[in-house]
Design an enzyme around this catalytic site. Sequence first.
Site, PDB file in Angstrom:
ATOM      1  N   HIS A  22       0.837  -1.198   0.000  1.00  0.00           N
ATOM      2  CA  HIS A  22       0.000   0.000   0.000  1.00  0.00           C
ATOM      3  C   HIS A  22       0.871   1.247   0.000  1.00  0.00           C
ATOM      4  O   HIS A  22       1.805   1.360   0.783  1.00  0.00           O
ATOM      5  CB  HIS A  22      -0.915  -0.020   1.233  1.00  0.00           C
ATOM      6  CG  HIS A  22      -1.747   1.193   1.380  1.00  0.00           C
ATOM      7  ND1 HIS A  22      -1.726   1.958   2.522  1.00  0.00           N
ATOM      8  CD2 HIS A  22      -2.605   1.787   0.533  1.00  0.00           C
ATOM      9  CE1 HIS A  22      -2.557   2.962   2.374  1.00  0.00           C
ATOM     10  NE2 HIS A  22      -3.104   2.888   1.178  1.00  0.00           N
ATOM     11  N   ASP A  30       8.174   7.526 -19.996  1.00  0.00           N
ATOM     12  CA  ASP A  30       8.353   7.621 -21.434  1.00  0.00           C
ATOM     13  C   ASP A  30       9.780   7.220 -21.803  1.00  0.00           C
ATOM     14  O   ASP A  30      10.621   6.969 -20.924  1.00  0.00           O
ATOM     15  CB  ASP A  30       7.974   9.009 -21.953  1.00  0.00           C
ATOM     16  CG  ASP A  30       8.844  10.154 -21.444  1.00  0.00           C
ATOM     17  OD1 ASP A  30      10.036   9.925 -21.120  1.00  0.00           O
ATOM     18  OD2 ASP A  30       8.339  11.283 -21.386  1.00  0.00           O
ATOM     19  N   ARG A 102       9.270  19.366 -13.364  1.00  0.00           N
ATOM     20  CA  ARG A 102      10.117  18.337 -13.977  1.00  0.00           C
ATOM     21  C   ARG A 102      11.231  17.821 -13.066  1.00  0.00           C
ATOM     22  O   ARG A 102      11.364  16.612 -12.850  1.00  0.00           O
ATOM     23  CB  ARG A 102      10.723  18.882 -15.269  1.00  0.00           C
ATOM     24  CG  ARG A 102      11.671  17.924 -15.936  1.00  0.00           C
ATOM     25  CD  ARG A 102      12.252  18.531 -17.194  1.00  0.00           C
ATOM     26  NE  ARG A 102      13.466  17.836 -17.556  1.00  0.00           N
ATOM     27  CZ  ARG A 102      14.421  18.366 -18.298  1.00  0.00           C
ATOM     28  NH1 ARG A 102      14.303  19.590 -18.753  1.00  0.00           N
ATOM     29  NH2 ARG A 102      15.484  17.670 -18.594  1.00  0.00           N
ATOM     30  N   TYR A 124       6.726  14.639 -21.697  1.00  0.00           N
ATOM     31  CA  TYR A 124       5.937  14.707 -20.467  1.00  0.00           C
ATOM     32  C   TYR A 124       4.927  13.559 -20.370  1.00  0.00           C
ATOM     33  O   TYR A 124       3.901  13.691 -19.736  1.00  0.00           O
ATOM     34  CB  TYR A 124       5.243  16.069 -20.316  1.00  0.00           C
ATOM     35  CG  TYR A 124       6.233  17.209 -20.340  1.00  0.00           C
ATOM     36  CD1 TYR A 124       6.999  17.491 -19.216  1.00  0.00           C
ATOM     37  CD2 TYR A 124       6.432  17.973 -21.483  1.00  0.00           C
ATOM     38  CE1 TYR A 124       7.930  18.522 -19.237  1.00  0.00           C
ATOM     39  CE2 TYR A 124       7.356  19.002 -21.513  1.00  0.00           C
ATOM     40  CZ  TYR A 124       8.105  19.267 -20.385  1.00  0.00           C
ATOM     41  OH  TYR A 124       9.027  20.281 -20.399  1.00  0.00           O
ATOM     42  N   GLY A 125       5.266  12.441 -20.979  1.00  0.00           N
ATOM     43  CA  GLY A 125       4.402  11.271 -20.936  1.00  0.00           C
ATOM     44  C   GLY A 125       4.782  10.327 -19.810  1.00  0.00           C
ATOM     45  O   GLY A 125       4.985   9.137 -20.044  1.00  0.00           O
ATOM     46  N   ASN A 126       4.920  10.850 -18.605  1.00  0.00           N
ATOM     47  CA  ASN A 126       5.319  10.063 -17.435  1.00  0.00           C
ATOM     48  C   ASN A 126       4.216  10.102 -16.392  1.00  0.00           C
ATOM     49  O   ASN A 126       3.590  11.141 -16.186  1.00  0.00           O
ATOM     50  CB  ASN A 126       6.596  10.636 -16.810  1.00  0.00           C
ATOM     51  CG  ASN A 126       7.738  10.663 -17.797  1.00  0.00           C
ATOM     52  OD1 ASN A 126       8.224   9.635 -18.211  1.00  0.00           O
ATOM     53  ND2 ASN A 126       8.147  11.861 -18.189  1.00  0.00           N
TER      54      ASN A 126
END
Length: 139
Positions: A22, A30, A102, A124-126
Amino acid sequence: MLEGINPLLTGELLLHLDRMGHSDAVVIADAHFPAWALGERTIDLPGTTTPEVLAAIRTVIPLDDAPGLDLMESADGEILGVQRELMDAAGTTTETTRFVERFAYYEVAKPAYLIVRTGETRKYGNALLRKGVVGHASA
């Protein structure tokens, strides 16, 4: 092979997701993300996108209480298409998602239990998600 399991969820990935507790975090990164420099446990899933992998992971683990999802904030603060796809895949909204600057995002990602590096090429595909309580009524 297993029935009813998204084919993106490899045996190795399922093993690590199962071992997470948990509030442990998994980063779906990315192709530009310094996954191997930051992550003690890193899995490569080339040829995939971050929204695809996030959606697959969400089929087997619930999100922790908000914010259960952190996204890397774009340079100008605009919410990009890939980020909207990530929120959709996670089942969150802009109100229940935390956007992290970032360089601060890299610090948040360092202690993650697992990093999954995808073939995503959009900037920014994280996404970092925290595992909720499995089997809990709110899941």
